[in-house]
Design a protein around this motif. Structure first.
Motif, short mmCIF file in Angstrom:
data_model
loop_
_atom_site.label_atom_id
_atom_site.label_comp_id
_atom_site.label_asym_id
_atom_site.label_seq_id
_atom_site.Cartn_x
_atom_site.Cartn_y
_atom_site.Cartn_z
N TYR A 116 44.70 43.31 35.13
CA TYR A 116 43.57 43.09 34.76
C TYR A 116 42.40 43.49 34.67
O TYR A 116 41.86 44.10 35.98
N PRO A 158 33.03 42.60 31.88
CA PRO A 158 31.96 42.09 32.34
C PRO A 158 31.52 43.10 34.09
O PRO A 158 32.47 43.17 34.65
N LEU A 159 30.72 44.17 33.81
CA LEU A 159 30.09 44.99 34.65
C LEU A 159 30.93 46.07 34.42
O LEU A 159 30.15 47.64 34.95
N ASP A 162 54.67 40.69 29.59
CA ASP A 162 55.27 41.11 28.79
C ASP A 162 54.20 40.89 27.11
O ASP A 162 53.86 40.10 27.83
N SER A 178 45.54 32.69 23.89
CA SER A 178 43.52 33.39 25.23
C SER A 178 44.33 34.45 25.35
O SER A 178 43.92 35.20 25.96
N GLY A 187 33.03 35.33 28.64
CA GLY A 187 34.28 35.69 30.35
C GLY A 187 33.69 33.90 30.59
O GLY A 187 35.08 33.43 30.90
N ALA A 204 35.07 31.83 28.22
CA ALA A 204 37.00 31.26 28.37
C ALA A 204 36.84 30.53 29.16
O ALA A 204 37.64 28.92 29.61
N TRP A 239 28.11 36.49 40.19
CA TRP A 239 29.44 35.52 39.74
C TRP A 239 30.19 36.24 39.26
O TRP A 239 31.18 35.44 39.67
C1 LIG Z 1 31.05 45.63 27.79
C2 LIG Z 1 31.65 44.26 28.05
C3 LIG Z 1 30.33 43.44 29.00
C4 LIG Z 1 30.32 42.58 29.17
N1 LIG Z 1 30.02 41.26 29.88
C5 LIG Z 1 29.92 39.78 30.60
C6 LIG Z 1 29.28 39.36 31.19
O1 LIG Z 1 28.35 39.64 31.82
N2 LIG Z 1 29.83 37.82 31.15
C7 LIG Z 1 30.46 37.04 30.37
O2 LIG Z 1 30.74 35.73 30.17
N3 LIG Z 1 31.47 38.12 29.65
C8 LIG Z 1 31.05 39.13 29.41
N4 LIG Z 1 32.04 40.19 28.83
C9 LIG Z 1 32.67 39.09 27.61
C10 LIG Z 1 34.55 38.80 28.27
O3 LIG Z 1 34.76 40.07 28.52
C11 LIG Z 1 35.20 38.00 26.98
O4 LIG Z 1 34.83 37.39 26.58
C12 LIG Z 1 36.80 37.67 28.34
O5 LIG Z 1 37.20 39.10 28.59
C13 LIG Z 1 37.07 36.31 26.88
O6 LIG Z 1 38.65 36.34 27.72
P1 LIG Z 1 40.21 35.88 26.97
O7 LIG Z 1 40.40 35.08 27.79
O8 LIG Z 1 39.19 35.13 25.62
O9 LIG Z 1 40.23 37.46 26.52
P2 LIG Z 1 40.41 38.79 27.68
O10 LIG Z 1 39.63 38.79 28.73
O11 LIG Z 1 40.69 39.78 27.35
O12 LIG Z 1 42.12 38.14 27.81
C14 LIG Z 1 43.10 37.92 27.02
C15 LIG Z 1 44.42 39.94 27.54
O13 LIG Z 1 45.55 38.54 26.84
C16 LIG Z 1 46.30 39.35 26.81
N5 LIG Z 1 47.32 39.99 25.51
C17 LIG Z 1 46.81 39.28 24.68
N6 LIG Z 1 47.91 40.06 23.62
C18 LIG Z 1 49.08 39.51 23.79
C19 LIG Z 1 50.42 39.46 23.93
N7 LIG Z 1 50.16 39.31 22.69
N8 LIG Z 1 51.08 39.15 24.34
C20 LIG Z 1 50.98 39.41 25.87
N9 LIG Z 1 49.40 39.35 26.26
C21 LIG Z 1 48.55 39.24 25.64
C22 LIG Z 1 45.31 40.73 26.92
O14 LIG Z 1 46.28 41.99 27.40
C23 LIG Z 1 44.36 40.18 27.93
O15 LIG Z 1 44.47 40.72 29.32
C24 LIG Z 1 31.53 41.54 28.50
C25 LIG Z 1 32.57 42.05 27.37
C26 LIG Z 1 31.87 43.56 27.42
C27 LIG Z 1 33.02 44.28 27.01
#
Ligand SMILES: Cc1cc2nc3c(=O)[nH]c(=O)nc-3n(C[C@H](O)[C@H](O)[C@H](O)COP(=O)(O)OP(=O)(O)OC[C@H]3O[C@@H](n4cnc5c(N)ncnc54)[C@H](O)[C@@H]3O)c2cc1C
Length: 440
Positions: A72, A76-77, A108, A136, A346, A349, A430
């Motif tokens: 993964y 963030p950062l 998978d 998620s 993040g 979430a 953090w």
């Molecule tokens: C440049 C940038 C900076 C950021 N900075 C911050 C910050 O400072 N602080 C903060 O809190 N948030 C930050 N974020 C936001 C943060 O990254 C997201 O809000 C967070 O990752 C959301 O978590 P999630 O579990 O919803 O999705 P994700 O973390 O994206 O996880 C989803 C996972 O699901 C997997 N997946 C998807 N579909 C499937 C499938 N069909 N089968 C199997 N696996 C699958 C993906 O591979 C992925 O690993 C930042 C985002 C960006 C782009």
């Protein structure tokens, strides 16, 4: 509310509410052990925490985490990588810690979820039965919403909005750009992942260019007229990048960052990948040396194929349990869900995962879940010594997820450089804390 009062308030409120959210509430401690099969789809900020807290709260549960990637990469950062201030390896994590906790980790792609048969299907036809599934999957991009920008175009015109090779591609393009070049970042309308992210990105790229290519410019083409932590960003940009002067010739290059809001023609609807040109809806053309398109987004693909999304492409949920309002026994957390007042972050979430876990275990035990509370803090860096933040607590009111009045806010505008430096330390600790909680 002063900043220190604000932080103390958050500390005291979150101390109580997170105890409940983390599965340490009375209903969880008092109940009998339960056995059930729970499948978690997606091993990112939401899914990993859900899997881990399920197993911690109820070791007897059979927990399967299905994630398509072996490792993964944290968004963030990741903007720091664009400024040469960090590297992507430090943001990359493996799933071994989860396997050691007794969670079955399957690498998978989930191809389908059948909410009636309660089955999750992966590629190759294998399936997993579940009593509850937590979804998620994060975001996917609305390819084609910007004419000329699709997955293929992103191989040369990076979005870098999912960290990894895309981040490296953008970092290399900035490194290879000539002094005096123009970096264009296009920003979508709300809602999208990490609302302050594009503006932090502009600042950190500016930090790199100021040291290495001071004649260069950054233009943010925005589909909105206002943005997260706007006053703090504008102040920081002016302070550090508002008046660039050549160190050798003392020549004045002026302001490095220009923000073009929608009302001034900043919203784009097409790009030409070959000429690196962005076209705005009012017919203006912006030519870049490095073009970074952050496309409009919606919930990850699996949410669409499972029928979990509303017409806008996000997943509506019951805010007390994060159970989908479209399908029973399916919970959607993280960026993919309709998060009410919570931003797509993040931290959000993580907080939603804990509430969903507590609600699932309460329901398996046949008791009512505790009243949830949610927490979010988002840090942004303007330089390696200038950090800013926004924090808030959220609660469910009349079925809506709303911010608790005066529970947080943004960093004060008028503080010392030492204060800004401390916020950078907070941002880094953090990340260390939250990723250790996930993968440690
Ligand atoms: C440049 C940038 C900076 C950021 N900075 C911050 C910050 O400072 N602080 C903060 O809190 N948030 C930050 N974020 C936001 C943060 O990254 C997201 O809000 C967070 O990752 C959301 O978590 P999630 O579990 O919803 O999705 P994700 O973390 O994206 O996880 C989803 C996972 O699901 C997997 N997946 C998807 N579909 C499937 C499938 N069909 N089968 C199997 N696996 C699958 C993906 O591979 C992925 O690993 C930042 C985002 C960006 C782009």
């Amino acid at each position: 509310m002063t900043n220190s009062n604000r932080r103390n308030f958050i500390k005291s409120v979150s101390g109580v509410s997170l105890a409940a959210a983390m599965g340490m509430g009375i209903s969880l401690r008092a109940g009998a052990a339960v056995k059930a099969k729970i499948v978690v789809v997606g091993g990112g900020y939401g899914g990993v925490i859900a899997a881990k807290y399920l197993k911690m709260a109820e070791p007897g549960l059979e927990v399967v985490l299905i994630e398509q990637n072996k490792r993964y990469v944290s968004c963030p950062l990741s903007n720091e990588v664009l400024a040469g201030l960090g590297n992507i390896e430090h943001l990359t994590f493996g799933y071994e810690g989860l396997a050691r906790r007794g969670i079955t980790v399957v690498h998978d792609t989930v191809e389908a979820i059948d909410p009636q048969a309660r089955k999750v299907m992966i590629s190759g036809g294998k399936s997993f039965d579940y009593d509850r599934v937590i979804v998620s999957p994060g975001v996917d991009f609305k390819w084609g919403a910007i004419k000329g920008y699709d997955e293929e175009a992103s191989q040369t015109i990076p979005h870098a909005w999912k960290a990894g090779p895309q981040t490296t591609l953008l970092a290399n393009q900035i490194k290879d750009m000539k002094d005096g070049g123009v970096v264009i970042i296009t920003v979508p309308d709300n809602p999208f992942r990490c609302p302050p992210g594009p503006y932090e990105r502009a600042a950190l790229i500016a930090h790199y260019l100021k040291q290495n290519k001071p004649r260069s410019k950054i233009i943010l083409l925005d589909a909105k007229d206002k943005f997260s932590k706007q006053g703090l960003f504008l102040q920081g940009w002016t302070q550090h990048y508002g008046d660039i002067i050549s160190e050798s010739s003392k020549e004045k290059y002026g302001s490095m960052i220009e923000w073009v809001p929608a009302s001034k023609g900043g919203e784009i609807d097409a790009i030409n990948a070959a000429t690196r040109t962005a076209m705005s809806v009012v017919g203006k053309e912006f030519k870049a040396d490095v073009l970074n398109v952050i496309p409009p987004q919606h919930a990850g693909k699996i949410a669409h194929t499972t029928g979990l999304v509303n017409p806008k492409g996000w997943c509506p949920v019951d805010f007390k349990t994060f159970e989908s309002t479209m399908h029973k026994n399916v919970h959607v957390i993280g960026d993919a869900c309709v998060g009410g007042a919570m931003p797509k972050s993040g931290y959000a979430a993580n907080s939603q995962a804990k509430v969903a876990v507590a609600a699932i275990i309460a329901s398996l035990r046949g008791v009512d879940p505790d009243e949830p509370a949610y927490l979010n803090a988002c840090y942004s860096l303007i330089t390696p010594e200038h950090g800013i933040s926004v924090t808030a607590i959220y609660q469910v009111k009349d079925g809506q997820l709303v911010e608790v009045p005066n529970s947080g806010g943004v960093s004060p505008i008028d503080v010392s450089p030492a204060f800004r430096k401390i916020e950078v330390a907070h941002a880094k600790s953090w990340l260390k804390n939250i990723t250790t909680e996930m993968f440690g």
